[in-house]
Each structure stands twice: as structure tokens, then as C-alpha cells.
Design a protein around this motif. Structure first.
Motif, mmCIF file in Angstrom:
data_model
loop_
_atom_site.group_PDB
_atom_site.id
_atom_site.type_symbol
_atom_site.label_atom_id
_atom_site.label_comp_id
_atom_site.label_asym_id
_atom_site.label_seq_id
_atom_site.Cartn_x
_atom_site.Cartn_y
_atom_site.Cartn_z
ATOM 1 N N GLU A 288 25.147 22.154 -18.244
ATOM 2 C CA GLU A 288 24.480 23.172 -17.449
ATOM 3 C C GLU A 288 23.312 22.578 -16.659
ATOM 4 O O GLU A 288 22.877 23.161 -15.668
ATOM 5 C CB GLU A 288 23.977 24.305 -18.339
ATOM 6 N N VAL A 289 22.808 21.436 -17.106
ATOM 7 C CA VAL A 289 21.622 20.821 -16.496
ATOM 8 C C VAL A 289 21.993 19.609 -15.644
ATOM 9 O O VAL A 289 21.474 19.436 -14.544
ATOM 10 C CB VAL A 289 20.609 20.412 -17.590
ATOM 11 N N PHE A 290 22.903 18.773 -16.138
ATOM 12 C CA PHE A 290 23.207 17.499 -15.494
ATOM 13 C C PHE A 290 24.584 17.528 -14.840
ATOM 14 O O PHE A 290 25.456 18.326 -15.216
ATOM 15 C CB PHE A 290 23.152 16.362 -16.509
ATOM 16 N N ALA A 291 24.774 16.623 -13.872
ATOM 17 C CA ALA A 291 26.108 16.388 -13.308
ATOM 18 C C ALA A 291 26.943 15.740 -14.400
ATOM 19 O O ALA A 291 26.885 14.528 -14.621
ATOM 20 C CB ALA A 291 26.009 15.495 -12.081
ATOM 21 N N CYS A 292 27.708 16.556 -15.091
ATOM 22 C CA CYS A 292 28.273 16.202 -16.391
ATOM 23 C C CYS A 292 29.166 14.967 -16.338
ATOM 24 O O CYS A 292 28.969 14.003 -17.074
ATOM 25 C CB CYS A 292 29.048 17.409 -16.922
ATOM 26 N N ASP A 293 30.160 14.983 -15.464
ATOM 27 C CA ASP A 293 31.113 13.880 -15.422
ATOM 28 C C ASP A 293 30.453 12.593 -14.939
ATOM 29 O O ASP A 293 30.759 11.501 -15.431
ATOM 30 C CB ASP A 293 32.279 14.248 -14.509
ATOM 31 N N GLU A 294 29.524 12.698 -14.005
ATOM 32 C CA GLU A 294 28.830 11.518 -13.493
ATOM 33 C C GLU A 294 27.947 10.895 -14.577
ATOM 34 O O GLU A 294 27.896 9.664 -14.722
ATOM 35 C CB GLU A 294 27.990 11.906 -12.285
ATOM 36 N N LEU A 295 27.266 11.732 -15.347
ATOM 37 C CA LEU A 295 26.437 11.221 -16.436
ATOM 38 C C LEU A 295 27.305 10.572 -17.507
ATOM 39 O O LEU A 295 26.960 9.505 -18.043
ATOM 40 C CB LEU A 295 25.604 12.355 -17.033
ATOM 41 N N ALA A 296 28.443 11.183 -17.829
ATOM 42 C CA ALA A 296 29.352 10.608 -18.819
ATOM 43 C C ALA A 296 29.903 9.266 -18.337
ATOM 44 O O ALA A 296 30.040 8.311 -19.112
ATOM 45 C CB ALA A 296 30.491 11.580 -19.094
ATOM 46 N N HIS A 297 30.229 9.181 -17.048
ATOM 47 C CA HIS A 297 30.717 7.941 -16.447
ATOM 48 C C HIS A 297 29.668 6.838 -16.580
ATOM 49 O O HIS A 297 29.981 5.695 -16.967
ATOM 50 C CB HIS A 297 31.041 8.213 -14.980
ATOM 51 N N LEU A 298 28.417 7.163 -16.283
ATOM 52 C CA LEU A 298 27.331 6.190 -16.403
ATOM 53 C C LEU A 298 27.181 5.721 -17.842
ATOM 54 O O LEU A 298 27.075 4.513 -18.105
ATOM 55 C CB LEU A 298 26.020 6.801 -15.914
ATOM 56 N N PHE A 299 27.178 6.635 -18.800
ATOM 57 C CA PHE A 299 27.010 6.268 -20.209
ATOM 58 C C PHE A 299 28.138 5.358 -20.677
ATOM 59 O O PHE A 299 27.906 4.382 -21.398
ATOM 60 C CB PHE A 299 26.927 7.526 -21.070
ATOM 61 N N ALA A 300 29.375 5.670 -20.287
ATOM 62 C CA ALA A 300 30.504 4.856 -20.709
ATOM 63 C C ALA A 300 30.434 3.461 -20.097
ATOM 64 O O ALA A 300 30.714 2.458 -20.764
ATOM 65 C CB ALA A 300 31.812 5.545 -20.334
ATOM 66 N N LEU A 301 30.058 3.374 -18.816
ATOM 67 C CA LEU A 301 29.936 2.065 -18.163
ATOM 68 C C LEU A 301 28.828 1.239 -18.819
ATOM 69 O O LEU A 301 28.959 0.018 -18.981
ATOM 70 C CB LEU A 301 29.656 2.250 -16.677
ATOM 71 N N CYS A 302 27.745 1.888 -19.214
ATOM 72 C CA CYS A 302 26.660 1.178 -19.900
ATOM 73 C C CYS A 302 27.127 0.642 -21.249
ATOM 74 O O CYS A 302 26.696 -0.443 -21.675
ATOM 75 C CB CYS A 302 25.457 2.105 -20.077
ATOM 76 N N ASP A 303 27.991 1.367 -21.941
ATOM 77 C CA ASP A 303 28.558 0.853 -23.188
ATOM 78 C C ASP A 303 29.380 -0.402 -22.917
ATOM 79 O O ASP A 303 29.265 -1.408 -23.631
ATOM 80 C CB ASP A 303 29.439 1.911 -23.847
ATOM 81 N N LEU A 304 30.202 -0.374 -21.890
ATOM 82 C CA LEU A 304 31.085 -1.493 -21.596
ATOM 83 C C LEU A 304 30.314 -2.745 -21.193
ATOM 84 O O LEU A 304 30.662 -3.863 -21.606
ATOM 85 C CB LEU A 304 32.056 -1.106 -20.472
ATOM 86 N N LEU A 305 29.248 -2.580 -20.421
ATOM 87 C CA LEU A 305 28.509 -3.732 -19.887
ATOM 88 C C LEU A 305 27.286 -4.093 -20.723
ATOM 89 O O LEU A 305 26.467 -4.904 -20.297
ATOM 90 C CB LEU A 305 28.079 -3.443 -18.446
ATOM 91 N N GLY A 306 27.167 -3.519 -21.916
ATOM 92 C CA GLY A 306 26.006 -3.830 -22.754
ATOM 93 C C GLY A 306 24.712 -3.438 -22.089
ATOM 94 O O GLY A 306 23.704 -4.144 -22.184
#
Length: 534
Positions: A288-306
Motif C-alpha cells: 500500500e506504501v511502496f511500489a511493491c514489485d519494484e521493491l521486491a525486484h531490488l531486494f532479490a537482486l541485492c541478495d544475488l549480488l551480495g
């Protein structure tokens, strides 16, 4: 003559231990003095590198052009900056001077540009060496490489080329990114060597990314920096003051004075403040607050790239999108770190959607819609070949960045094995072994099955079908089985499935958020007493 030397040796022999002790004391004093003054670190070592590195690079064949930026800082301003830096080194944090800007000149590609600058960085890794971290803002209507505000810092503060690759990966993935490059810096004629230039948050960034008028908002970490300074004053390790918690952080914007002076930006800022406060208080969910899919995409990419450092509450930056939700901008990733666990599990523990915990990541992942999107992006980014394709598309640019870095730091290696490790952690988390234990409690040939389900994985699972020798039942509403271990005794989910018992029973299971599934066998109780019956 020989007799004279023998007499002199006998005369000096009693004083020899004192001479040796004095010599050791002098060496120790010079070592301490040089460390305190930075003579070896800031004068001798850079001077030796300027002599030796060109020779080494000539043998390696890695001599590539590196652009140079010159800063001309007035002497009074330089003295003031040095005094602030010395006090920060003593305190362990930079907790002053962030509102004090000094005017200076910047020379870039033959143009002299009026700027103002200050020291930056909360922690003193930004100030330990001669490569002080600066925040630079171009005055008047000028710009540098299309930027009006940027930072200059030691490449090590962002883990060298890993941060470059992080921002390029954001660009490849269609996510907001910052201009990030390496260049040499001269301050008042003195060569400070290679620096990382990092774009900062202002209207020129938003214009270049097409993100609208702003403002860029954040949870401000000034109170946390003050708490860290208090911790540095304590002789022993202890818990930080509550002022270091995200719940105590003020919601702020960059260039707040300008934002509040513009009616449109002011209204957008006030709305963003209310959104973040509602999220923090539990009145609004993540999507309801954040651009949900974009934030999830960022978090997942951060996991992959350490790059999980970029997902800490103190490093996340947001700009209101066209639909009013807050879009994330990746920043300060310190990428290239082998992750111990995916972000959803690193601090908060098992994901159960209970809504009873109030940490930052608890609040984020308590929204099942956000969690589904995050897991789906983890699955996509860790698919075999996806990482290799990303690295292949960035290979030429990475080789150039590496060549520039190695001219001053010849031992630096960009270890892509870290990404392989991170991908393995992700795949093993998404494809757990023996994640659900299922027991047949009661039932009979003509009655429904009573099952006891124990999820021993840290992520929620779903049961989507039940099968036996006679039939297969696809469940209209999957059975959600939250993690059952991690705090206290095992927590079973007791459920009744309307399929008659017949021979061996199996369950079709999937990780919550994914379509991929697997089958497990249901085990009978081995005792006459049901230990999990209500």
C-alpha cells in the motif's frame, strides 16, 4: 690499534642494552607518530605507489586512461575540514560539519566550475586515509557529467568494482540506478589518487531517470550516528541506545529547504511522510506504501549480488511514483559480500505473517503480496544462466573499471564466485529438502483424513493436493503452513482433508509464492497417543 678497539668495546659493553632499548623506543615512537600524523599512510605510501605502480602496470599491460578531477579548496576551509576530520577520527564517527559547506573550485576537462563541498560519511572509514570523502554540489546552473550533486570517496568504501557492477545491474534490470565511476582526484595540487564518484540525490538524478519531480525521501540515520558515538565511548561492548532503532528515525527529504519552498514538492513530501509513518505504525501494508514489485525486484537482486547493505532501512531512498507509491533507488550496496541468508531470513527469523513483530524487515515481509513478489524475483534471478547472462552483458565495462582500479590497487580481484555462492544460497532456500513433515493422525476407510503438518523450513509452505491409492484431491484453497520451529516447541498445523484413507498418502507441496511443487509422503504415528492432538 686492536688494543684500542678492545678497550672501547669493554668501555661500551655495559651501555649496550640501554642503546638497544633506546633504539627500540625510538622505532616505536616513530611508528606511533607516523600513524597519528598519517605520514606513512598519507605521504610515504602514496609516494612509493606513484613510483612503483607505473612499472607494475607496464608489465601487466593494464595502463588505461583515467580522467582527473581537480579540487581547489581555500586554505581556511581546508584547515577547518582537517580539524573536523581529526575530531571525527577521535570520536569514531563523523557527527559534525554536515550542515557546513565551503565554497571551492572544481576543474573538469578544462572547465573551472564553482562548487561547494563538505566532508561526508557517518563512519570514519570515509576519513582514515588521504582520500577524504567529499559531498560536492555544483553552484549556479552548472553541472558535471550531467550531475549537480555527487560524492567522491575511497573506492574501498563501496567495495571497489562490485559497486560499479551493482549500479550497472540495476540499469540492466530496469531499476533506478546511480552514475558511478572511477577517476583520479587532485586536492590543491596534491595527488589523492583513485576515487569513486557516486551520483547523489537531486533533481538532475530524477530528470535523468525520468522519475518525476521528487522529492527523494528516507529514514534519516542521524540519531543512529549519535548512538554509535555513544557506544564508542563505552569501554566494553553493550546494546546500542534505542535512538539507533529505525522506529526512532525521522522521515526526511534531501534538500528539505528547497522542497518545503515549493508547494508541489511540499505536498508530495508531506504525503510521503504520512505513508512511511503509517507503514511504521502498522496502519498500512508494504504494497500500500511502496511500489511493491519494484521493491521486491531490488531486494532479490541485492541478495544475488551480495548487496544487502542497500536494503537496510538507513540506506533505502524513495521517490513518489505516478501512482503515489514510493519507488526505491538502489544506493550504498557495499556489493560483493557472500550472504549468510536471503534478506527475508537474515534478521527477522521465520516468516509467518503474524503481524506481531515491529522490526523493519518484519514490517516489510509481513505483507504476503510483497513476499510473493520477492520470492518470484529470487526464483527468476537465480535461474541457471540468468547470472551468467547479466555478467556477460557487463563484461567489457567491468574489464575497463578493473583496469583503472588495478593501476593503484594491483592486488584487487573482482571475485564473481561470491555471486555463485549467493545464488546457491537462494536456490537451496527456494528448493528445500525435507521441508514439511506430515503425520496421519486418525481416520479410517470411510472417513476424512486428519493430518498434523510441521513446516521445518524458515519460509511458509502450501499444501495444494492430497493423493492416495484411490484418488487425488486438488485443494480449492491451499493449506498455508507457516514455519513451525525457531522459537519454542514445534508448532503443528492440524487439518482435516475430505478424502478417504486408502493405502499410502502423499501431499503435493510448494513454497509460498512459487508454482513449482513436489510430493512428500505422509507418515503414520508410531504411538497410540497423538502427541499433537488439540
Amino acid at each position: 690499534m686492536a688494543g684500542g678497539r678492545s678497550f672501547l668495546q669493554r668501555l661500551l659493553r655495559p651501555f649496550l642494552p640501554l642503546v638497544i632499548l633506546a633504539g627500540l623506543g625510538l622505532i616505536y615512537y616513530l611508528g606511533v607518530f607516523s600513524e597519528r600524523t598519517g605520514f606513512v599512510r598519507e605521504v610515504l605510501d602514496p609516494g612509493l605507489k606513484r613510483i612503483t605502480l607505473p612499472v607494475l602496470n607496464a608489465f601487466r599491460g593494464e595502463d588505461v586512461p583515467v580522467d582527473r578531477m581537480e579540487l581547489l579548496i581555500p586554505r581556511p576551509a581546508m584547515d577547518s575540514l582537517a580539524a573536523i576530520r581529526d575530531r571525527a577520527l577521535e570520536a569514531g564517527v563523523l557527527d559534525e560539519g554536515k550542515d557546513r559547506w565551503d565554497t571551492a573550485q572544481l576543474i573538469w576537462q578544462g572547465d573551472t566550475i564553482a562548487v561547494r563541498l563538505r566532508l561526508k560519511g557517518g563512519l570514519i572509514d570515509h576519513l582514515r586515509t588521504a582520500k577524504w570523502s567529499f559531498r560536492v554540489q555544483v553552484l549556479d546552473s552548472g553541472s558535471v557529467m550531467g550531475m549537480r550533486t555527487f560524492s567522491l570517496q575511497h573506492p574501498n568504501t563501496r567495495n571497489f568494482t562490485h559497486e560499479w557492477l551493482f549500479h550497472q545491474a540495476l540499469r540492466e534490470e530496469g531499476l533506478p540506478w546511480l552514475h558511478y565511476r572511477f577517476l583520479d582526484v587532485t586536492v590543491n595540487g596534491g595527488d589523492r589518487g583513485l576515487h569513486a564518484l557516486e551520483q547523489h540525490f537531486d533533481e538532475s538524478l530524477l530528470d535523468s531517470l525520468g522519475l518525476g519531480p521528487g522529492p527523494v525521501v528516507k529514514f534519516d540515520d542521524e540519531a543512529r550516528i549519535g548512538a554509535l558515538q555513544q557506544l564508542n565511548e563505552r569501554p566494553f561492548d553493550s546494546d546500542p541506545p534505542t535512538t539507533a532503532d529505525w522506529q526512532a528515525a525521522v522521515v526526511d527529504a534531501f534538500h528539505t529547504k528547497d522542497v518545503l519552498a515549493d508547494p508541489v514538492l511540499k505536498a508530495r513530501f508531506q504525503r510521503a511522510v504520512l505513508q512511511l509513518e503509517d507503514f511504521r505504525a502498522g496502519r498500512a501494508r508494504t504494497c500500500e506504501v511502496f511500489a511493491c514489485d519494484e521493491l521486491a525486484h531490488l531486494f532479490a537482486l541485492c541478495d544475488l549480488l551480495g548487496a544487502q547493505h542497500a536494503t537496510d532501512w538507513r540506506n533505502l531512498r524513495f521517490v513518489p511514483g505516478s501512482d503515489g507509491r514510493l519507488r526505491p533507488i538502489g544506493f550504498d550496496a557495499n556489493a560483493g559480500e557472500p550472504i549468510p541468508a536471503i534478506r527475508a531470513l537474515r534478521e527477522m527469523g521465520p516468516v509467518d505473517f503474524s503481524g506481531t513483530r515491529w522490526g523493519f524487515f518484519d514490517r516489510l515481509f509481513d505483507d504476503s503480496t510483497f513476499f510473493r513478489s520477492y520470492v518470484a524475483w529470487l526464483d527468476t534471478l537465480s535461474t541457471p544462466g540468468r547470472l551468467e547472462g547479466l555478467l556477460g552483458s557487463l563484461a567489457v565495462g567491468l574489464d575497463t573499471a578493473l583496469a583503472r582500479v588495478r593501476q593503484e590497487f594491483p592486488n584487487w580481484r573482482h571475485d564473481t564466485l561470491v555471486y555463485i555462492h549467493d545464488r546457491t544460497v537462494i536456490r537451496q532456500t527456494l528448493e528445500p529438502r525435507d521441508a514439511l513433515v506430515a503425520y496421519l493422525q486418525t481416520g479410517g476407510e470411510h472417513g476424512p483424513l486428519d493430518l498434523a503438518l510441521l513446516n521445518v523450513h524458515a519460509l511458509p509452505l502450501e499444501v495444494i493436493a492430497v493423493a492416495n491409492d484411490r484418488d487425488t484431491l486438488r485443494l480449492r484453497d491451499p493449506i498455508l503452513v507457516p514455519p513451525g520451529i525457531g522459537s519454542g516447541p514445534p508448532k503443528y498445523v492440524n487439518t482435516r482433508v475430505r478424502i478417504a484413507e486408502s493405502g499410502r498418502t502423499s501431499l503435493q507441496v510448494r513454497l509460498f509464492g512459487l508454482e513449482r511443487n513436489w510430493w512428500i509422503k505422509v507418515k503414520p504415528w508410531k504411538t497410540s497417543v497423538d502427541p499433537v492432538a488439540p
